[in-house]
Enzyme design. Sequence first.
Site, mmCIF file in Angstrom:
data_model
loop_
_atom_site.group_PDB
_atom_site.id
_atom_site.type_symbol
_atom_site.label_atom_id
_atom_site.label_comp_id
_atom_site.label_asym_id
_atom_site.label_seq_id
_atom_site.Cartn_x
_atom_site.Cartn_y
_atom_site.Cartn_z
ATOM 1 N N CYS A 59 18.933 19.312 -31.080
ATOM 2 C CA CYS A 59 18.209 18.369 -30.221
ATOM 3 C C CYS A 59 17.319 19.120 -29.224
ATOM 4 O O CYS A 59 17.819 19.760 -28.304
ATOM 5 C CB CYS A 59 19.234 17.496 -29.498
ATOM 6 S SG CYS A 59 18.591 16.514 -28.142
ATOM 7 N N CYS B 151 17.648 18.211 -25.601
ATOM 8 C CA CYS B 151 18.943 18.727 -25.113
ATOM 9 C C CYS B 151 18.803 20.175 -24.651
ATOM 10 O O CYS B 151 19.355 20.558 -23.619
ATOM 11 C CB CYS B 151 20.005 18.654 -26.208
ATOM 12 S SG CYS B 151 20.413 16.994 -26.751
#
Length: 103
Positions: free
Chosen positions: A29, A32
Amino acid sequence: MICHSTDSTFKQDLRSEGLTLVNFWATWCSPCRMFGSVLEEYDATRQDDVRIIKMNVDENEETSSFFGVMSLPTTILFKDGKPVDKKIGYMPKEVLAGWVASY
């Protein structure tokens, strides 16, 4: 210091008193990873007012599922061991600091 928690250690890692910030993330991600840098910067400049825990959702599906994590990154703020607020997505450090300070 940021704590990397697992399904088996989460209950012990979560502070029963005060604030705990739990960041649900995954290696694949991109937001992230960007937010991970913000968390590290925030962690380096803050006082001990909040504990920061990171949970890899791919390795800890039980805890992620329990808290209904559907999008990444998801960050849940706990006060005295109970969830009080949830944010989804990337946050700049100033927004993160303001959010934590509001509790």
